[in-house]
Design an enzyme around this catalytic site. Structure first.
Site, PDB file in Angstrom:
ATOM      1  N   TYR A  98     -29.863  12.726  -7.259  1.00 50.98           N
ATOM      2  CA  TYR A  98     -29.275  12.756  -5.924  1.00 50.98           C
ATOM      3  C   TYR A  98     -28.607  11.422  -5.586  1.00 50.98           C
ATOM      4  O   TYR A  98     -27.602  11.383  -4.872  1.00 50.98           O
ATOM      5  CB  TYR A  98     -30.336  13.110  -4.879  1.00 50.98           C
ATOM      6  CG  TYR A  98     -30.627  14.590  -4.825  1.00 50.98           C
ATOM      7  CD1 TYR A  98     -29.851  15.436  -4.048  1.00 50.98           C
ATOM      8  CD2 TYR A  98     -31.662  15.142  -5.564  1.00 50.98           C
ATOM      9  CE1 TYR A  98     -30.107  16.807  -3.997  1.00 50.98           C
ATOM     10  CE2 TYR A  98     -31.928  16.503  -5.530  1.00 50.98           C
ATOM     11  CZ  TYR A  98     -31.149  17.325  -4.746  1.00 50.98           C
ATOM     12  OH  TYR A  98     -31.408  18.676  -4.714  1.00 50.98           O
ATOM     13  N   GLU A 140     -37.616  21.298  -3.847  1.00 51.28           N
ATOM     14  CA  GLU A 140     -37.672  21.343  -5.314  1.00 51.28           C
ATOM     15  C   GLU A 140     -38.977  20.773  -5.843  1.00 51.28           C
ATOM     16  O   GLU A 140     -39.529  21.268  -6.833  1.00 51.28           O
ATOM     17  CB  GLU A 140     -36.467  20.594  -5.884  1.00 51.28           C
ATOM     18  CG  GLU A 140     -35.167  21.341  -5.651  1.00 51.28           C
ATOM     19  CD  GLU A 140     -33.942  20.440  -5.643  1.00 51.28           C
ATOM     20  OE1 GLU A 140     -33.991  19.347  -6.238  1.00 51.28           O
ATOM     21  OE2 GLU A 140     -32.927  20.838  -5.030  1.00 51.28           O
TER      22      GLU A 140
END
Length: 398
Positions: A98, A140
């Site tokens: 990310y 997640e």
């Protein structure tokens, strides 16, 4: 929730960002892959990059998330985020990635918009990004905790050619693992150029079967990269081979309880519906279920006989099928019609349309048409769920 100052800035700049978001995502992917070619080779779907669908889907998800933040403060778009998180988990996306995405995405925003990205604007959209990213990371993390992160191996114990373009593979994972009817697994293959490409395939049988079945349609095209994994599986995989697969993921699963269901599919989208019906049959369910399927022709309809047998095994189920090419031998079959799916005249399950929960899977135009027909008949939009193969272009078009 966005800070008040950032919310004001995002609301004011959203039209500008949204208007340039497709160019931004194109620049983002170009620079990301130029500096990190291994991501395109081993993580991202090269076919979806080549046809531009992934760029459109990313643009749509960013715009949809930002719009939700400013129009519905305190309410995150949970369905969209859950769908993305499940896809990321099936690919093995990590938290560290990310930060990489942030670097290249905001670099692209600066390149495309230039001086319009003031420190105030940059800070506001940075808040949007990390709010979305941290939400996904949390989702997640939970998925990995439940299913386990990493690839497992499964032996192909049976291969069956279903149609000219579709093959089913029965897999036996080394580590026994259950799944929810409607979920999918990722399959990772090493292609001739050394790339390790990943694709998702719905599990098309019930968890009670023990083994996993995936049904793979060969994506045709003149050298189109989007067909490279399906072609490899068709051409090379035989009984006895071992495949690298993920744990099962996916949020379009059989709704719990005993309420009425409508399961609608088109083409290869029948696969998660088969899993749901197989589970209902295996557990002796008497739920009221309407099954709808549309296809090009009976010959192209994969698992056609199996679908009919599963519906027949359920006392509360009915089947309606549409074929664009209807042979004369089926002209008098009351369960079959010519043309495209038309739900305007079929009896919906349940006493009231508002009681129905619908699950859709198939090409986007089909799902949009079915959803519109259901909503027009009184089925609440919140009760219509869908699954897409590949990037979620429904979000992008919303």
């Amino acid at each position: 929730m966005l800070s008040p100052q950032s919310a004001t800035t995002v609301r004011a700049t959203l039209p500008v960002i949204a208007g340039a978001i497709t160019e931004i995502t194109a620049r983002f992917y170009d620079t990301l892959f130029a500096d990190n070619p291994e991501l395109l080779r081993d993580l991202f779907n090269r076919g979806n990059q080549a046809n531009g669908e992934q760029r459109v889907a990313l643009a749509g998800s960013i715009a949809a998330f930002a719009t939700a933040l400013v129009e519905r403060p305190g309410e995150l778009p949970g369905t969209m985020l859950s769908r993305i998180a499940n896809k990321h988990a099936s690919l093995g996306v990590t938290e560290e990635q990310y930060a990489v995405v942030h670097k290249y995405l905001f670099g692209a925003i600066g390149e495309v918009l230039g001086d319009a990205v003031t420190p105030e604007v940059g800070q506001a959209w940075d808040e949007v990004y990390w709010l979305m990213a941290e939400t996904l990371i949390g989702l997640e993390r939970d998925l990995y905790r439940e299913a386990g992160q990493g690839w497992i191996h499964a032996t192909v114990i049976e291969r069956r050619d279903e149609t000219a373009d579709v093959v089913s593979l029965l897999l036996r994972p080394y580590t026994p693992m259950s799944f929810l009817p409607g979920q999918y697994v990722s399959v990772q293959v090493t292609l001739p150029d050394g790339a390790r490409q990943i694709r998702q395939y719905s599990l098309s049988n019930a968890p009670e079967r023990g083994d996993w079945r995936i049904t793979v349609k060969r994506v045709r095209g003149e050298g189109a990269p989007e067909g490279e994994v399906s072609a490899w599986l068709h051409d090379h995989v035989r009984a006895g081979d071992v495949l690298a697969v993920s744990a099962p993921f996916g949020d379009l699963t059989l709704p719990g309880g005993d309420g009425p269901l409508l399961l609608a599919s088109a083409g290869i989208g029948v696969t998660p519906v088969l899993s749901m019906l197989d589970h209902l049959a295996a557990t002796g369910s008497d739920r009221r279920v309407v099954v709808v399927h549309a296809d090009r022709s009976p010959e192209a309809h994969v698992h056609r006989e199996e679908l009919a047998d599963l519906v027949a095994a359920l006392p509360g189920a009915t089947l309606h099928q549409w074929y664009e090419e209807l042979p004369a031998r089926l002209a008098d079959d009351p369960a079959v019609a010519a043309g495209r799916a038309d739900l305007s005249a079929i009896d919906l399950p349940g006493d009231l349309p508002g009681d129905v929960v619908a699950c859709l899977c198939g090409p986007l135009p089909f799902m949009r048409a079915v959803r519109a027909q259901l909503v027009e008949r009184g089925v609440p939009a919140s009760g219509v769920h869908y699954e897409v193969f590949g990037p979620d272009l429904w979000i992008a078009a919303a």
